[in-house]
Design an enzyme around this catalytic site. Structure first.
Site, PDB file in Angstrom:
ATOM      1  N   GLU A 209       0.814  -1.223   0.000  1.00 37.06           N
ATOM      2  CA  GLU A 209       0.000   0.000   0.000  1.00 37.06           C
ATOM      3  C   GLU A 209       0.847   1.273   0.000  1.00 37.06           C
ATOM      4  O   GLU A 209       0.426   2.322   0.505  1.00 37.06           O
ATOM      5  CB  GLU A 209      -0.972   0.007   1.173  1.00 37.06           C
ATOM      6  CG  GLU A 209      -2.005  -1.108   1.113  1.00 37.06           C
ATOM      7  CD  GLU A 209      -3.067  -1.002   2.200  1.00 37.06           C
ATOM      8  OE1 GLU A 209      -2.902  -0.186   3.129  1.00 37.06           O
ATOM      9  OE2 GLU A 209      -4.061  -1.750   2.113  1.00 37.06           O
ATOM     10  N   GLU A 312      -5.235  -9.402   2.506  1.00 37.89           N
ATOM     11  CA  GLU A 312      -5.720  -9.128   3.860  1.00 37.89           C
ATOM     12  C   GLU A 312      -7.237  -9.183   3.874  1.00 37.89           C
ATOM     13  O   GLU A 312      -7.895  -8.604   2.999  1.00 37.89           O
ATOM     14  CB  GLU A 312      -5.324  -7.725   4.344  1.00 37.89           C
ATOM     15  CG  GLU A 312      -3.879  -7.523   4.696  1.00 37.89           C
ATOM     16  CD  GLU A 312      -3.600  -6.111   5.228  1.00 37.89           C
ATOM     17  OE1 GLU A 312      -2.417  -5.786   5.438  1.00 37.89           O
ATOM     18  OE2 GLU A 312      -4.560  -5.331   5.428  1.00 37.89           O
TER      19      GLU A 312
END
Length: 422
Positions: A209, A312
């Site tokens: 990210e 995730e």
């Protein structure tokens, strides 16, 4: 008396006799002196010979002659000091105590060892990692890490080998926009391969990210991925997939990745826990799977160009006040997602990594977000939080060394109007 002698000198015969007696007396005195001298010399010599023997010395070595005459000279050398006690007198504790509450139902598990933060001084230990892997090996065959600092990847692989459990590891080179950070991660990654080999490596993610946090532009991240891929190829390890983990600018990143990894969180979408699984199926198809089914001309293909993976998915357990619309942090709501997602994902052959293995207290301060510390399946002290772990068939998800194939679910019906673009 002398005067008398002068007045009456001795007769000639008497004089001669007296001289003879005096000469004899002088010789006897000389012999006595010589004898005493010789005896004294003999005593001295005997003493010189006997004393070193009495005290353990030697008279045929200059070094010994210069030593003090004490008992240490001839006694055996003192024993070496006792060794410092080892923390593992008989090796690390590799006994796995089976927990009947646990089931190897998860495709993968996200994991950050406590003490693996570089800025905190790297307090991670093999003992702690061993205890974590003992538990995780009863839940999954795959572990996903978030960085290379503090030799966390090396410790995880050591633990896997010591415990003789069949597990693979997905590695990450942490990217935060700081070139020093990345160079440290980069160097550690290659040293890891040198020290431990690639047998347990499932793939490597260049960043997590970083584009979403606006710490790296997509084009620069692509350059980093290409460099890692090229170097792996030069080492004969081109089979190891290289990708990034991202939720932004996917359309630019996907063509350069060997797999698509996306952190998919129904909690942040504000969904109710009972709706979270359905929301996840649709999101995964629209954002991650669908782009891999479209060719350069925009036509739908029958097979995917590359696999897509949920890197995730999970649910925070506190604080309850930090809700997002209908999504409320709680153990009960985490349980709901476990019950409605895990076995269904296995049935669909959807690859995912549960976020995360245990709570991370350090995250609250670092990210200024209390919820970040409480996504664990276990708390920081390894106490299981939910009341039960789903029990379902996981054979299709078993990890095998050298096998980089990733199962993929059958695509959902195309719903062009619902597709999300990033």
């Amino acid at each position: 008396m002398d005067q008398e002698k002068q007045l009456h000198p001795p007769a000639p015969d008497q004089a001669l006799e007296q001289v003879a007696r005096e000469q004899a007396r002088s010789k006897r005195t000389s012999y006595v002196i010589k004898g005493c001298t010789i005896a004294l010399l003999l005593v001295v010599i005997a003493a010189l010979v006997a004393l070193p023997q009495m005290f353990g010395g030697s008279n045929n070595n200059d070094d010994n002659n210069n030593r003090h005459h004490d008992n240490t000279a001839s006694s055996p050398p003192p024993p070496p000091p006792p060794p410092v006690p080892s923390p593992h007198p008989s090796g690390p504790n590799t006994t796995i105590i089976r927990d009947t509450r646990l089931h190897q139902s998860f495709y993968g598990m996200d994991y950050t060892p406590h003490g693996s933060q570089y800025y905190e001084g790297c307090g991670v230990t093999l003992d702690a990692v061993l205890e974590d892997i003992k538990i995780m090996s009863q839940l999954t065959t795959r572990v996903r890490l978030y960085g290379m600092d503090c030799d966390q990847a090396g410790l995880v692989v050591q633990a896997i080998k010591l415990l003789r459990v069949d597990m693979g590891v997905m590695l990450t080179l942490w990217v935060d926009g700081n070139s020093t950070t990345y160079q440290r991660q980069y160097n550690t990654f290659w040293k890891f391969l040198q020290d431990h080999g690639a047998d347990h490596v499932l793939g490597v993610s260049v960043g997590n990210e970083a584009v979403y946090r606006r710490q790296m532009e997509a084009a620069d991240l692509i350059t980093l991925m290409q460099d890692v891929k090229q170097r792996l190829k030069s080492m004969g390890l081109e089979q190891i997939p290289v990708f990034t983990t991202e939720i932004r600018d996917l359309k630019h990143l996907i063509p350069h990745e060997d797999a698509v990894l996306d952190n998919v969180h129904p909690f942040f979408a504000g969904t109710r826990p009972e709706d979270a699984a359905d929301w996840t199926w649709q999101y995964f198809y629209d954002v991650d799977q669908y782009p891999t089914l479209i060719d350069a001309k925009g036509r739908m293909q029958e097979t995917q160009a590359k696999p897509a993976i949920i890197s995730e998915i999970g649910w925070p357990t506190e604080p309850a006040a930090h809700r997002v619309k209908g999504a409320v942090p709680s153990i009960a709501n985490q349980q709901t997602l476990l019950d409605t997602f895990v076995c269904q994902a296995n049935q669909r052959q959807l690859p995912y990594y549960w976020f995360e293995f245990k709570d991370q207290p350090w995250k609250a301060a670092l990210f200024n977000e209390t919820r970040e510390s409480y996504w664990g399946l276990f708390d920081k002290d390894l106490n299981l939080k939910p009341s039960r772990i789903p029990k379902c068939n996981h054979n299709v998800h078993s990890w095998q060394k050298g096998n980089y194939t990733v199962p993929q679910p059958a695509p959902l019906p195309d719903k062009s109007s619902s597709k999300t673009t990033n």
